[in-house]
Design an enzyme around this catalytic site. Structure first.
Site, PDB file in Angstrom:
ATOM      1  N   GLY A 265       0.830  -1.212   0.000  1.00  0.00           N
ATOM      2  CA  GLY A 265       0.000   0.000   0.000  1.00  0.00           C
ATOM      3  C   GLY A 265       0.856   1.250   0.000  1.00  0.00           C
ATOM      4  CB  SER A 266       0.037   4.691   0.983  1.00  0.00           C
ATOM      5  OG  SER A 266      -0.257   4.548   2.362  1.00  0.00           O
TER       6      SER A 266
ATOM      7  NE  ARG B 106      -0.757   9.407   4.673  1.00  0.00           N
ATOM      8  CZ  ARG B 106      -2.044   9.115   4.914  1.00  0.00           C
ATOM      9  NH1 ARG B 106      -2.464   8.889   6.126  1.00  0.00           N
ATOM     10  NH2 ARG B 106      -2.911   9.066   3.919  1.00  0.00           N
TER      11      ARG B 106
ATOM     12  N   GLY C 276       2.745   2.051   5.238  1.00  0.00           N
ATOM     13  CA  GLY C 276       3.881   1.158   5.482  1.00  0.00           C
ATOM     14  C   GLY C 276       4.752   1.647   6.624  1.00  0.00           C
TER      15      GLY C 276
ATOM     16  CD  GLU D 267       4.438  -4.310  -3.890  1.00  0.00           C
ATOM     17  OE1 GLU D 267       4.398  -3.227  -4.513  1.00  0.00           O
ATOM     18  OE2 GLU D 267       3.601  -5.219  -3.991  1.00  0.00           O
TER      19      GLU D 267
ATOM     20  CB  CYS E 203       2.953  -0.846  -6.938  1.00  0.00           C
ATOM     21  SG  CYS E 203       3.204  -2.568  -7.127  1.00  0.00           S
TER      22      CYS E 203
HETATM   23  C1  UN1 Z   1       1.283  -4.343  -7.697  1.00  0.00           C
HETATM   24  O1  UN1 Z   1       0.875  -3.465  -8.424  1.00  0.00           O
HETATM   25  O2  UN1 Z   1       1.212  -4.235  -6.430  1.00  0.00           O
HETATM   26  O3  UN1 Z   1       4.574  -6.554 -12.033  1.00  0.00           O
HETATM   27  C2  UN1 Z   1       1.800  -5.633  -8.201  1.00  0.00           C
HETATM   28  C3  UN1 Z   1       3.377  -6.316 -12.173  1.00  0.00           C
HETATM   29  C4  UN1 Z   1       2.384  -7.292 -11.583  1.00  0.00           C
HETATM   30  C5  UN1 Z   1       2.271  -7.092 -10.116  1.00  0.00           C
HETATM   31  C6  UN1 Z   1       1.959  -5.701  -9.685  1.00  0.00           C
HETATM   32  N1  UN1 Z   1       2.846  -8.624 -11.866  1.00  0.00           N
HETATM   33  O4  UN1 Z   1       2.951  -5.344 -12.786  1.00  0.00           O
END
Ligand code: UN1
Length: 492
Positions: free
Chosen positions: A226-227, A229, A231, A248, A282
């Site tokens: 998540g964010s 903040r 984390g 993450e 992410c």
């Molecule tokens: C995420 O956005 O938290 O590498 C994971 C990627 C995907 C996983 C993203 N396999 O874009």
């Protein structure tokens, strides 16, 4: 309206935190639920702990039976899960199916791991001594996930955790409760059939429920996505009790396109990195760092592709990009664009608008911003298809720019030069570094995670499983004579 229970296994909680989940596609209500309170979280964690005591005794190769039956039941429920992900998160079908595939892939990986969870042997300096490492499960693993990969990211964590002999308590995102509930029903059913009904549990709710899980004294590890903040808060709470964490958090991923790059390859790959999951991975591209000799050509090609993006209801097969997750996300996008236009030395090369004609205002254009003078906001991730574009001359400056943000998840370069490629791989400070492929779309085989404010955690492949276990260094003296290390000859 469907009401989702506060927890699995189900316990009565105080009806204090009420949530109504609506679809980002059209604002229709999906379900409602109450957040699990402290008492419920603690009863669920206790149930998971008791199951851990049973499950951890199952030899790892025997854990394959459960993983295989879970694999098959996910495969059977694929359409139902895809439907949930589309309605609740707004992904197009291709990507929702890909997410289920990612869950199946990690189960495959874990099935192999059940027979290869290995320890190492080391030479001892003492005669007739045998030194080795073994790995033991930790206990209850708390897993907190974000809305954008409601099945896959939980799967990376949960299946590794149970492969290692742990049990799991999941706190899914309050923005994706129905997908989590549907997935949990499948898992619970398979676990029950094999006599481990509380091996994978869940508590539903928002940040308060997450905090109860983090602070519960039965959870031995918290893996949170998540964010930054969130984390940082999780890390501080865990540090107080020396609890393990896997984080993450935010990414601020850059792609460098060097002057010798295959531009069509670069444009195609970056197109997915910008538009895929409506820029809400992410790993999505947040920054494009383009050599000045190819800047214009790259942009012309990219803008032509972006003009062709069909935005709308992701359940329509023609649609390539669905909505942002919420009204708040769209508002944030709008505020950032407003700031860029009015307060910075930069220009919007493409996009920048919220789209009319939808029942909700979550639909935005993919947006490219040419940055002439960098500004602070570039250091923050806008979780939307918004990309800052820069020009460079010297590859070392491009790498410095790649590293100039507080986050360090994913990075990429497009080049046909080995020298440039390896200079970049050595120079990027990110957890993921790619050559001639984009920042997003990682396979499960490698460890996934990033440095700096991304949190330093590693999940999924390679030896990430070690994060879900505790290491034990073992010495066995089999010679019958006491010998000291460091040549110490102690008078006896
Ligand atoms: C995420 O956005 O938290 O590498 C994971 C990627 C995907 C996983 C993203 N396999 O874009």
């Amino acid at each position: 309206m469907q009401t989702i229970p506060e927890s699995i296994p189900q316990f009565e909680s105080e009806k204090k935190y009420h949530y109504i989940k609506t679809s980002p596609i059209d604002g229709e209500v999906v379900c409602e639920f109450y957040g699990a309170d402290e008492n419920t979280v603690s009863r669920v964690c206790e149930a998971a702990y008791q199951e851990f005591l049973n499950w951890s005794k199952v030899p790892p190769p025997k854990r394959i039976d459960l993983l295989t039956s879970i694999y098959n039941s996910i495969l059977n429920a694929k359409e139902e899960l895809v439907d949930c992900i589309q309605t609740e998160v707004g992904k197009i079908r291709e990507e929702a199916v890909g997410e289920i595939q990612e869950a199946l892939d990690i189960i495959n990986f874990c099935i192999g791991l059940c027979r290869t969870l290995e320890g190492r042997i080391f030479p001892s300096e003492r005669i007739n001594h045998f030194m080795f490492e073994q790995w033991h499960p930790l206990g209850v693993c708390g897993v907190i996930t974000a809305f954008n990969f409601p099945v896959a990211v939980f799967s990376w964590n949960a299946f590794l955790a149970i492969t290692c002999g742990n049990s799991v308590v999941w706190k899914p995102s309050e923005l994706a409760p129905k997908t989590a509930y549907t997935f949990m029903k499948i898992l619970k059913n398979e676990c029950e059939k094999q006599g481990f009904g509380n091996l994978i549990c869940a508590v539903f709710g928002g940040p308060e429920t997450g905090s109860f899980l983090v602070e519960n004294n039965r959870t031995a590890l918290i893996s949170a996505t998540g964010s930054v903040r969130m984390g940082s808060d999780v890390a501080q709470k865990c540090a107080k009790n020396f609890k393990k964490v896997i984080l993450e958090l935010g990414g601020n991923n850059a792609v460098i396109v060097h002057k010798d790059a295959n531009l069509d390859l670069a444009v195609n790959a970056c197109f997915f990195g910008i538009v895929g999951t409506s820029g809400q991975r992410c790993t999505s591209i947040r920054r494009l760092i383009l050599h000045k000799d190819v800047f214009e050509q790259f942009m012309d090609k990219m803008i032509r592709k972006l003009e062709g993006v069909v935005i709308g209801d992701p359940r329509d097969p023609k649609v390539m990009m669905g909505p942002l997750i919420s009204d708040a996300a769209a508002l944030r996008f709008e505020e950032v664009v407003h700031f860029i236009k009015n307060c910075t030395d930069s220009e919007i090369l493409y996009g920048g608008k919220l789209l009319d004609g939808f029942p909700v205002r979550n639909y935005v254009q993919p947006t490219l911003v040419k940055v002439n003078t960098p500004f602070d906001l570039i250091n923050n991730e806008t979780f939307a298809p918004l990309v800052y574009c820069f020009e460079y001359e010297d590859i070392n400056d491009a790498i410095t720019l790649n590293n100039s943000v507080p986050q360090g998840l994913s990075s990429a370069i497009f080049t046909d030069s080995l020298q440039v490629a390896f200079t970049f791989l050595g120079g990027s400070d990110c957890g993921l570094a790619n050559v001639n492929t984009s920042t997003s779309g990682a396979e499960i085989g490698l460890a996934f995670g990033g440095e700096k404010q991304t949190g330093g955690g590693r999940e999924a492949g390679s030896d990430s499983w070690k994060n879900y276990m505790r290491r034990q260094s073992c010495v066995v003296n089999w010679g019958g004579i006491f010998t000291l290390s460091q040549n110490i000859n102690f008078p006896s």
